[in-house]
Design an enzyme around this catalytic site. Structure first.
Site, short mmCIF file in Angstrom:
data_model
loop_
_atom_site.label_atom_id
_atom_site.label_comp_id
_atom_site.label_asym_id
_atom_site.label_seq_id
_atom_site.Cartn_x
_atom_site.Cartn_y
_atom_site.Cartn_z
CG HIS A 132 -0.12 0.11 2.51
ND1 HIS A 132 0.30 1.20 3.07
CD2 HIS A 132 0.24 -0.75 3.21
CE1 HIS A 132 0.68 0.84 4.23
NE2 HIS A 132 0.98 -0.40 4.41
CG HIS A 141 12.05 -5.36 -13.89
ND1 HIS A 141 12.71 -5.83 -14.92
CD2 HIS A 141 11.06 -6.04 -13.50
CE1 HIS A 141 12.52 -7.10 -14.84
NE2 HIS A 141 11.35 -7.43 -14.08
C1 LIG Z 1 23.96 -7.48 -8.40
C2 LIG Z 1 24.03 -7.83 -9.88
C3 LIG Z 1 23.56 -6.72 -10.68
C4 LIG Z 1 25.70 -8.10 -9.93
O1 LIG Z 1 26.15 -8.20 -11.22
P1 LIG Z 1 27.36 -7.68 -11.61
O2 LIG Z 1 27.62 -6.46 -11.62
O3 LIG Z 1 27.56 -8.57 -13.21
O4 LIG Z 1 28.32 -8.44 -10.60
P2 LIG Z 1 29.29 -9.95 -10.60
O5 LIG Z 1 28.39 -11.18 -11.06
O6 LIG Z 1 30.51 -9.84 -11.34
O7 LIG Z 1 29.34 -10.23 -9.07
C5 LIG Z 1 30.19 -9.58 -8.25
C6 LIG Z 1 30.44 -10.27 -6.90
O8 LIG Z 1 29.19 -9.81 -6.40
C7 LIG Z 1 28.64 -11.34 -5.92
N1 LIG Z 1 27.24 -11.21 -6.15
C8 LIG Z 1 26.64 -11.00 -7.42
N2 LIG Z 1 25.08 -10.82 -7.25
C9 LIG Z 1 25.02 -11.02 -6.03
C10 LIG Z 1 23.82 -11.02 -5.03
N3 LIG Z 1 22.53 -10.63 -5.72
N4 LIG Z 1 23.90 -11.35 -3.77
C11 LIG Z 1 25.19 -11.41 -3.26
N5 LIG Z 1 26.36 -11.42 -4.02
C12 LIG Z 1 26.36 -11.35 -5.12
C13 LIG Z 1 29.25 -12.23 -6.79
O9 LIG Z 1 29.13 -13.43 -6.29
C14 LIG Z 1 30.69 -11.85 -6.93
O10 LIG Z 1 31.29 -11.86 -5.71
P3 LIG Z 1 33.17 -12.19 -5.71
O11 LIG Z 1 33.63 -10.82 -6.03
O12 LIG Z 1 33.32 -12.58 -4.45
O13 LIG Z 1 33.05 -13.45 -6.85
C15 LIG Z 1 23.51 -9.29 -10.39
O14 LIG Z 1 24.26 -10.56 -9.54
C16 LIG Z 1 22.13 -9.40 -9.76
O15 LIG Z 1 21.81 -9.90 -8.88
N6 LIG Z 1 20.98 -8.88 -11.05
C17 LIG Z 1 19.81 -9.20 -10.78
C18 LIG Z 1 19.13 -10.15 -11.56
C19 LIG Z 1 17.49 -10.14 -11.48
O16 LIG Z 1 17.11 -9.96 -10.65
N7 LIG Z 1 17.00 -10.45 -12.83
C20 LIG Z 1 15.69 -10.29 -12.82
C21 LIG Z 1 15.18 -11.12 -14.12
S1 LIG Z 1 13.28 -11.25 -14.44
#
Ligand SMILES: CC(C)(COP(=O)(O)OP(=O)(O)OC[C@H]1O[C@@H](n2cnc3c(N)ncnc32)[C@H](O)[C@@H]1OP(=O)(O)O)[C@@H](O)C(=O)NCCC(=O)NCCS
Length: 206
Positions: A132, A141
Protein backbone atom coordinates in the site's frame (compact mmCIF):
# COMPACT_ATOMS: atom_id res chain seq x y z
CA UNK A 1 -12.42 -9.53 -26.75
CA UNK A 2 -10.53 -6.58 -28.26
CA UNK A 3 -10.74 -5.88 -31.98
CA UNK A 4 -7.68 -3.66 -31.69
CA UNK A 5 -4.28 -4.83 -32.83
CA UNK A 6 -1.40 -5.05 -30.36
CA UNK A 7 2.26 -4.69 -31.23
CA UNK A 8 4.66 -6.03 -28.62
CA UNK A 9 8.12 -4.50 -28.99
CA UNK A 10 10.64 -7.19 -28.07
CA UNK A 11 10.28 -10.86 -28.96
CA UNK A 12 12.55 -12.27 -26.24
CA UNK A 13 11.65 -14.24 -23.14
CA UNK A 14 9.81 -11.32 -21.54
CA UNK A 15 7.88 -10.78 -24.79
CA UNK A 16 6.61 -14.35 -24.66
CA UNK A 17 5.08 -13.73 -21.23
CA UNK A 18 3.63 -10.37 -22.31
CA UNK A 19 1.98 -12.08 -25.31
CA UNK A 20 0.34 -14.56 -22.95
CA UNK A 21 -1.07 -11.71 -20.83
CA UNK A 22 -2.29 -9.93 -23.97
CA UNK A 23 -4.09 -13.07 -25.13
CA UNK A 24 -5.64 -13.60 -21.70
CA UNK A 25 -6.84 -9.99 -21.59
CA UNK A 26 -8.66 -10.30 -24.90
CA UNK A 27 -6.25 -9.33 -27.69
CA UNK A 28 -6.54 -11.57 -30.73
CA UNK A 29 -4.49 -9.60 -33.29
CA UNK A 30 -1.04 -9.75 -31.73
CA UNK A 31 2.22 -8.93 -33.53
CA UNK A 32 5.83 -8.46 -32.49
CA UNK A 33 8.45 -5.88 -33.42
CA UNK A 34 12.05 -6.93 -32.88
CA UNK A 35 15.40 -5.71 -34.21
CA UNK A 36 17.14 -9.08 -33.91
CA UNK A 37 14.47 -11.74 -34.46
CA UNK A 38 12.23 -12.70 -37.38
CA UNK A 39 9.59 -15.33 -38.10
CA UNK A 40 7.27 -15.93 -35.19
CA UNK A 41 7.32 -15.79 -31.41
CA UNK A 42 4.94 -18.03 -29.43
CA UNK A 43 2.94 -18.35 -32.65
CA UNK A 44 2.58 -14.62 -33.37
CA UNK A 45 4.33 -12.99 -36.36
CA UNK A 46 7.32 -10.68 -35.98
CA UNK A 47 6.33 -8.00 -38.50
CA UNK A 48 8.84 -5.20 -38.10
CA UNK A 49 11.73 -3.67 -36.21
CA UNK A 50 11.48 -1.03 -33.51
CA UNK A 51 12.77 1.53 -36.05
CA UNK A 52 9.72 1.12 -38.25
CA UNK A 53 6.89 0.69 -35.80
CA UNK A 54 5.39 4.11 -36.54
CA UNK A 55 4.04 2.86 -39.86
CA UNK A 56 1.75 0.59 -37.82
CA UNK A 57 0.44 3.57 -35.84
CA UNK A 58 -2.94 3.68 -37.60
CA UNK A 59 -5.18 4.65 -34.65
CA UNK A 60 -6.42 1.08 -34.30
CA UNK A 61 -3.25 -0.39 -32.83
CA UNK A 62 -2.02 -0.52 -29.24
CA UNK A 63 1.64 -0.85 -28.28
CA UNK A 64 3.59 -2.24 -25.35
CA UNK A 65 7.34 -2.62 -24.79
CA UNK A 66 8.53 -6.06 -23.64
CA UNK A 67 12.19 -5.29 -22.98
CA UNK A 68 13.54 -6.03 -19.50
CA UNK A 69 16.30 -3.39 -19.56
CA UNK A 70 14.85 -0.24 -18.01
CA UNK A 71 17.04 2.22 -19.93
CA UNK A 72 16.25 0.56 -23.26
CA UNK A 73 12.53 0.63 -22.45
CA UNK A 74 12.82 4.34 -21.67
CA UNK A 75 14.66 5.07 -24.92
CA UNK A 76 12.02 3.27 -26.98
CA UNK A 77 9.10 4.85 -25.10
CA UNK A 78 10.45 8.37 -25.56
CA UNK A 79 10.98 7.84 -29.28
CA UNK A 80 7.41 7.03 -30.34
CA UNK A 81 4.11 8.85 -29.93
CA UNK A 82 1.80 5.82 -29.98
CA UNK A 83 -0.98 4.40 -27.78
CA UNK A 84 0.96 2.66 -25.02
CA UNK A 85 -1.31 0.29 -23.09
CA UNK A 86 -0.89 -1.28 -19.68
CA UNK A 87 -1.47 -5.04 -19.49
CA UNK A 88 -2.57 -6.72 -16.27
CA UNK A 89 -2.67 -10.50 -15.95
CA UNK A 90 -6.12 -11.67 -14.78
CA UNK A 91 -4.42 -13.49 -11.88
CA UNK A 92 -2.80 -10.29 -10.56
CA UNK A 93 -4.46 -8.55 -7.59
CA UNK A 94 -4.90 -4.79 -7.84
CA UNK A 95 -6.16 -2.90 -4.74
CA UNK A 96 -8.42 0.13 -4.51
CA UNK A 97 -7.15 3.56 -5.58
CA UNK A 98 -4.17 2.09 -7.40
CA UNK A 99 -2.86 4.18 -10.31
CA UNK A 100 -1.06 2.45 -13.17
CA UNK A 101 0.73 4.32 -15.96
CA UNK A 102 0.50 3.52 -19.67
CA UNK A 103 2.81 0.80 -20.92
CA UNK A 104 3.13 -0.90 -17.53
CA UNK A 105 2.84 -4.70 -17.41
CA UNK A 106 1.70 -6.57 -14.29
CA UNK A 107 2.27 -10.31 -14.33
CA UNK A 108 0.58 -13.37 -12.87
CA UNK A 109 0.36 -13.56 -9.09
CA UNK A 110 1.56 -10.00 -8.51
CA UNK A 111 -0.17 -8.03 -5.75
CA UNK A 112 -0.40 -4.24 -5.90
CA UNK A 113 -2.11 -3.04 -2.77
CA UNK A 114 -4.33 -0.05 -2.08
CA UNK A 115 -3.26 3.47 -3.00
CA UNK A 116 -0.04 2.43 -4.74
CA UNK A 117 1.03 4.55 -7.72
CA UNK A 118 2.95 2.90 -10.51
CA UNK A 119 4.46 4.98 -13.29
CA UNK A 120 4.72 4.44 -17.04
CA UNK A 121 6.39 1.41 -18.65
CA UNK A 122 7.07 -0.38 -15.36
CA UNK A 123 7.25 -4.16 -15.00
CA UNK A 124 5.68 -5.75 -11.93
CA UNK A 125 6.88 -9.26 -12.50
CA UNK A 126 5.48 -12.65 -11.48
CA UNK A 127 4.40 -12.85 -7.82
CA UNK A 128 5.96 -9.50 -6.89
CA UNK A 129 4.35 -7.65 -3.97
CA UNK A 130 3.95 -3.86 -4.11
CA UNK A 131 2.40 -2.84 -0.82
CA UNK A 132 0.00 0.00 0.00
CA UNK A 133 0.97 3.61 -0.70
CA UNK A 134 4.08 2.74 -2.70
CA UNK A 135 5.21 5.16 -5.37
CA UNK A 136 7.11 3.65 -8.29
CA UNK A 137 8.44 6.15 -10.82
CA UNK A 138 8.53 5.41 -14.56
CA UNK A 139 10.54 2.47 -16.03
CA UNK A 140 10.92 0.63 -12.71
CA UNK A 141 11.19 -3.18 -12.78
CA UNK A 142 10.18 -5.26 -9.76
CA UNK A 143 11.45 -8.80 -10.40
CA UNK A 144 9.64 -12.06 -9.65
CA UNK A 145 8.94 -12.67 -5.97
CA UNK A 146 10.39 -9.32 -4.82
CA UNK A 147 8.52 -7.59 -1.99
CA UNK A 148 8.18 -3.89 -1.27
CA UNK A 149 6.79 -3.01 2.17
CA UNK A 150 4.28 -0.19 2.63
CA UNK A 151 5.05 3.40 1.59
CA UNK A 152 8.21 2.59 -0.35
CA UNK A 153 9.40 5.01 -3.05
CA UNK A 154 11.39 3.68 -6.01
CA UNK A 155 13.13 6.12 -8.37
CA UNK A 156 12.99 6.06 -12.16
CA UNK A 157 14.67 3.14 -13.96
CA UNK A 158 15.57 1.29 -10.76
CA UNK A 159 15.54 -2.51 -10.89
CA UNK A 160 14.64 -4.57 -7.82
CA UNK A 161 16.12 -8.08 -8.30
CA UNK A 162 14.59 -11.52 -7.89
CA UNK A 163 13.27 -12.19 -4.36
CA UNK A 164 14.73 -8.95 -2.97
CA UNK A 165 12.90 -7.22 -0.12
CA UNK A 166 12.57 -3.55 0.70
CA UNK A 167 11.56 -2.54 4.23
CA UNK A 168 8.53 -0.30 4.64
CA UNK A 169 9.00 3.51 4.38
CA UNK A 170 12.27 3.21 2.40
CA UNK A 171 13.30 5.46 -0.51
CA UNK A 172 15.54 4.09 -3.27
CA UNK A 173 16.85 6.63 -5.78
CA UNK A 174 16.80 6.37 -9.58
CA UNK A 175 18.99 4.09 -11.74
CA UNK A 176 19.83 1.54 -9.04
CA UNK A 177 20.06 -2.24 -9.29
CA UNK A 178 19.15 -4.20 -6.18
CA UNK A 179 20.66 -7.69 -6.49
CA UNK A 180 18.94 -11.04 -6.21
CA UNK A 181 17.89 -11.74 -2.62
CA UNK A 182 19.05 -8.41 -1.18
CA UNK A 183 17.25 -6.86 1.78
CA UNK A 184 17.14 -3.06 1.74
CA UNK A 185 16.67 -1.60 5.23
CA UNK A 186 18.06 1.94 4.75
CA UNK A 187 17.34 4.66 2.21
CA UNK A 188 19.53 4.50 -0.90
CA UNK A 189 20.56 7.93 -2.19
CA UNK A 190 23.46 7.07 -4.55
CA UNK A 191 22.94 5.42 -7.93
CA UNK A 192 24.59 2.00 -7.98
CA UNK A 193 24.36 -1.77 -7.48
CA UNK A 194 23.45 -3.02 -4.00
CA UNK A 195 23.59 -6.63 -2.74
CA UNK A 196 23.31 -8.68 0.41
CA UNK A 197 21.50 -8.76 3.74
CA UNK A 198 21.39 -6.00 4.76
CA UNK A 199 21.99 -4.50 1.32
CA UNK A 200 25.36 -2.76 0.84
CA UNK A 201 26.86 -1.06 -2.18
CA UNK A 202 28.73 -3.24 -4.71
CA UNK A 203 29.35 -0.55 -7.33
CA UNK A 204 28.61 3.17 -7.51
CA UNK A 205 27.46 4.52 -10.89
CA UNK A 206 28.22 8.22 -10.31
C1 LIG B 1 23.83 -7.68 -8.36
C2 LIG B 1 24.14 -7.97 -9.80
C3 LIG B 1 23.56 -6.86 -10.70
C4 LIG B 1 25.65 -7.98 -9.92
O1 LIG B 1 26.02 -8.26 -11.23
P1 LIG B 1 27.53 -7.92 -11.70
O2 LIG B 1 27.78 -6.46 -11.53
O3 LIG B 1 27.69 -8.53 -13.05
O4 LIG B 1 28.43 -8.61 -10.59
P2 LIG B 1 29.17 -10.03 -10.62
O5 LIG B 1 28.25 -11.10 -11.12
O6 LIG B 1 30.47 -9.83 -11.32
O7 LIG B 1 29.44 -10.30 -9.08
C5 LIG B 1 30.33 -9.51 -8.31
C6 LIG B 1 30.43 -10.14 -6.93
O8 LIG B 1 29.18 -9.96 -6.25
C7 LIG B 1 28.62 -11.25 -5.92
N1 LIG B 1 27.17 -11.13 -6.17
C8 LIG B 1 26.56 -10.89 -7.36
N2 LIG B 1 25.23 -10.79 -7.20
C9 LIG B 1 25.00 -11.04 -5.89
C10 LIG B 1 23.82 -11.07 -5.11
N3 LIG B 1 22.61 -10.86 -5.67
N4 LIG B 1 23.92 -11.29 -3.79
C11 LIG B 1 25.15 -11.50 -3.22
N5 LIG B 1 26.31 -11.47 -3.92
C12 LIG B 1 26.23 -11.23 -5.23
C13 LIG B 1 29.29 -12.25 -6.85
O9 LIG B 1 29.28 -13.53 -6.28
C14 LIG B 1 30.66 -11.65 -6.96
O10 LIG B 1 31.38 -11.94 -5.79
P3 LIG B 1 32.96 -12.25 -5.83
O11 LIG B 1 33.60 -10.97 -6.31
O12 LIG B 1 33.29 -12.59 -4.40
O13 LIG B 1 33.14 -13.37 -6.79
C15 LIG B 1 23.52 -9.33 -10.27
O14 LIG B 1 24.23 -10.43 -9.72
C16 LIG B 1 22.05 -9.45 -9.87
O15 LIG B 1 21.70 -9.88 -8.76
N6 LIG B 1 21.19 -9.02 -10.83
C17 LIG B 1 19.76 -9.08 -10.70
C18 LIG B 1 19.18 -10.15 -11.62
C19 LIG B 1 17.70 -10.20 -11.57
O16 LIG B 1 17.06 -10.01 -10.57
N7 LIG B 1 17.11 -10.43 -12.72
C20 LIG B 1 15.66 -10.41 -12.84
C21 LIG B 1 15.23 -11.20 -14.03
S1 LIG B 1 13.50 -11.08 -14.23
Amino acid sequence: MSQRKLIIIGAGGHGKVVADIARKTGYRNIFFADDHESGTCVGYPIVTTSEKIEKYNDGETDFVIAVGNNQVRKTIAEKYDVNWVSLIHPAAQIGINVKIGGGTVIMAGAVVNSCATIGKHCIINTCAVVEHDNVLEDYVHISPNATLGGTVHIGECTHIGLSASVKNNINICENCIIGVGAVVVKNIINEGIYIGVPARILKRFI
